[in-house]
Design an enzyme around this catalytic site. Structure first.
Site, short mmCIF file in Angstrom:
data_model
loop_
_atom_site.label_atom_id
_atom_site.label_comp_id
_atom_site.label_asym_id
_atom_site.label_seq_id
_atom_site.Cartn_x
_atom_site.Cartn_y
_atom_site.Cartn_z
N SER A 270 -9.42 1.84 3.32
CA SER A 270 -8.49 2.44 2.24
C SER A 270 -7.76 1.41 1.56
O SER A 270 -6.95 2.04 0.68
CB SER A 270 -7.96 3.49 3.06
OG SER A 270 -7.06 3.01 4.05
N LYS B 256 0.80 -1.27 -0.03
CA LYS B 256 0.10 0.05 0.06
C LYS B 256 0.80 1.08 -0.10
O LYS B 256 1.90 1.32 0.71
CB LYS B 256 -0.87 0.00 1.35
CG LYS B 256 -1.92 1.00 1.59
CD LYS B 256 -2.81 0.84 2.73
CE LYS B 256 -3.63 1.78 2.67
NZ LYS B 256 -4.55 1.72 4.03
N SER C 24 -9.45 -0.58 7.42
CA SER C 24 -8.84 -0.49 5.95
C SER C 24 -8.17 -1.76 5.57
O SER C 24 -7.84 -1.76 4.51
CB SER C 24 -7.81 0.67 5.92
OG SER C 24 -8.41 2.03 6.03
#
Lengths: 411, 411
Positions: free
Chosen positions: A124, A50, A148
């Protein structure tokens, strides 16, 4: 897996849209493969990171181009995986500054769920979840503050491990809500997620937020479930959760009250503690969410922390009766069009059964729970107290993949 | 001690001025003595309770008459001592709302140190410390957020135990700074303080702030000392501290920086979380200290908590090298006249070597360290990590009472 074949597979794979912010070149990936020793535990497995976690050689953007910087070194948690033989292929899209659960809050595009039909990817950690679910990589790192690392696992039919806070170092991770941030793992199966988790964990001397610990495995985990949950009028998701059997039915009201402190209470101000200098560079929705933090005083913050302590005591008493609590990961699913209609309210709905976990010091593992009758993914999250990660992985591995979808650990 | 004789001794004792806010009648005390079983561990020992801790039958004032209430039951920590055979004789004066380290901030008078000469008693547990030091009672309970269980021990030549947070329940205690408050013990000797501490500790189910734990005793505790400390130009106190030998000299700058967060940073706002409704009823000095908390935002509070986490990591690394850190309890002493000249600044000076302990999760035991050449009391505090209470009591019991005053535990 042979490392160069693994790299070639990534390079030839059709990549889903909006998933990647940056990737290494073919030459760089093969150079990584050259260094893999087949005896390493994660030898030749490709992984995505990420883009709020530092990887040396690629910029860290946190999905905010004005924030981007070139890190000197990889985050220790990334380095541990590389040292275990894994190959980092690139950086994935996210809801900007890891604020959001929709996957629709990034200037780099909004990835769709692998199940299509306009379904959101969840966020997210949107890109990391899709990159695992579409087969681009063997596993991926995300982060998880409010959910997330779990909501996008639910929306893409994969496993998400949100470890106990501090077990995976957050050094080299862009802070969202620094006291709550966790690095999380996405993988196709519980077994592979567990292997990555074990390779990634480990105390880093300079990390003030690090922790370590392991609760002993219970002989036969006692499972709790909840009733009377709000599925936002989604009968399909309600029916999917009802397939699960548990030993004990629990009142989760203290958990839900704690969760509301995160976005409706002073913890929003914790996000400003690190990010207020970038407000003018943010997406309007992200800025609107964060600016709410200015309304809270230090007195408000301490009062909310006192209330949280009481709620945590109530949650901790739950662990005297059960080892594992099973809840739906999300009460309902949304399409990208539905999120556009109410981007903040529906984001809160998505977090209802995830956002309390870090405030209450829990570990969590998200697993698929089949599909609704109209073909949407359903998902469960198993929760336990701090350092119960291995218990949750064991219990998650017993969630049967048959029609009944009963939790085999239940008495 | 025979319980009725113990009561008679208290009743006939000449009581120091400004020490007691309320006491039980002779009849009530003898009724308590009737219930004592001589086989109980604290049978017949009299004790005083700081008047911010509930005792059934006496009002709780927190040294603010407008705040006073009649508690329905005693605080669990008081009840545990009564159940162990001790006799609670009354409630003692304190710096209002336990805010202050001087013993000069109460509408019920300012007790003088038992050493006289206008020396302050120290606070905020002023009455409890003097009641033990003047022989009125066998022991006393205080509270300690910033040093209130240690500074008055230092100024009255007695022992003060500030346990690890949560070991002694704070249920039924008026909050000062709720996340940091501790109940503390004053006694004439380390052995008696240890016995009271062991009887008083114990998890109370309904107390969200409770904790439990015991670190194993080290075979031979390694002792750290500091150099370059500020004694506020008090050569006598500096010389007293210099008599102590340690194995390792440490840099305590992270501790001092953490301590400054308490009164110069957002933790002042934590006091307002419970007490802002009584501001107009407070002494002007107390109100002035607390009102500073309104200046801090929630963002400030989270930033300070993040910094504290870093400082705690630095402090925790200290415990990898030593078991016990020894510092002067106070850098200098003040008279009541000197406090009147600068009531806030000199209060801060008094807290310099105490106020970091609860923020950093430490246990502490304060012991006398003889006298300065001009006859003022000197004192040491032994610090250890959370749950090292028994290690500190052991080390404190070895502080030799001879001329050299060296710490016998030192190699």
């Amino acid at each position: 897996m042979e490392a160069h074949a693994s790299v070639d597979r990534f390079l030839s794979h059709r990549r889903s849209e909006g998933v990647w912010i940056s990737t290494f070149s073919a030459a760089e990936l093969h150079a990584q493969a050259d260094r893999v020793d087949p005896r390493q535990p994660l030898a030749g497995l490709t992984f995505a990171v990420k883009d709020n976690i530092d990887v040396a050689g690629l910029p860290t953007t946190a999905a905010c181009p004005d924030f981007a910087y070139e890190p000197e070194r990889s985050a220790p948690v990334v380095q541990r995986l590389v040292d275990a033989g894994a190959i980092v292929v690139g950086k994935t899209n996210l809801d900007q500054f890891a604020t959001g659960l929709t996957g629709c809050r990034s200037p780099y595009g909004a990835p769709e769920s692998v199940f299509g039909g306009g379904l959101i990817s969840g966020g997210s950690s949107s890109g990391s979840a899709v990159a695992v679910a579409d087969g681009s990589v063997s596993f991926a790192l995300g982060t998880d503050t409010a959910g997330s690392g779990r909501v996008p696992a639910a929306l893409n039919g994969i496993v998400g491990v949100k470890p106990t806070r501090g077990l995976l170092s957050t050094l080299g991770v862009v802070p969202a809500c620094r006291s709550l941030d966790c690095v999380s793992v996405f993988a196709p199966t519980v077994a592979s997620a567990g292997g990555v988790f074990r390779a990634a964990r480990g105390r880093v001397h300079q990390d003030p937020w690090g922790s370590e610990g392991d609760r002993p495995l219970p002989a036969e985990p006692k499972v709790g479930v909840a009733e009377g949950l709000d599925f936002f009028a989604d009968a399909g998701q309600e029916k999917a959760y009802a397939r699960i059997g548990g030993d004990i039915v629990l009142d989760v009201a203290p958990l839900l009250e704690a969760g509301d402190l995160l976005y409706r209470g002073p913890w929003v101000a914790e996000r400003l503690a690190d990010l207020d200098g970038f407000l003018t560079k943010m997406l309007p929705v992200t800025r609107r969410v964060l600016e709410a933090g200015y309304a809270f005083s230090a007195v408000d913050a301490f009062r909310a922390q006192h209330r949280l302590r009481e709620l945590k005591a109530a949650a901790d008493r739950m662990w005297e009766r059960i080892d594992v609590l099973v809840l739906p990961t999300i009460g309902t699913t949304y399409t990208q069009a539905e999120i556009a209609e109410d981007p903040i309210g529906r984001n809160l709905d998505l977090g209802r059964y995830t956002q309390f976990a870090n405030l209450l010091g829990m570990a969590a593992v998200t697993v698929p729970n089949g599909f609704t009758e109209d073909g949407r993914p359903a998902s469960l999250t198993l929760f336990g107290p701090a350092f119960s990660d291995e218990t949750l992985l064991l219990a998650a591995s017993r969630v049967r993949k048959d029609d009944a979808m009963t939790l085999a650990v239940a008495g």
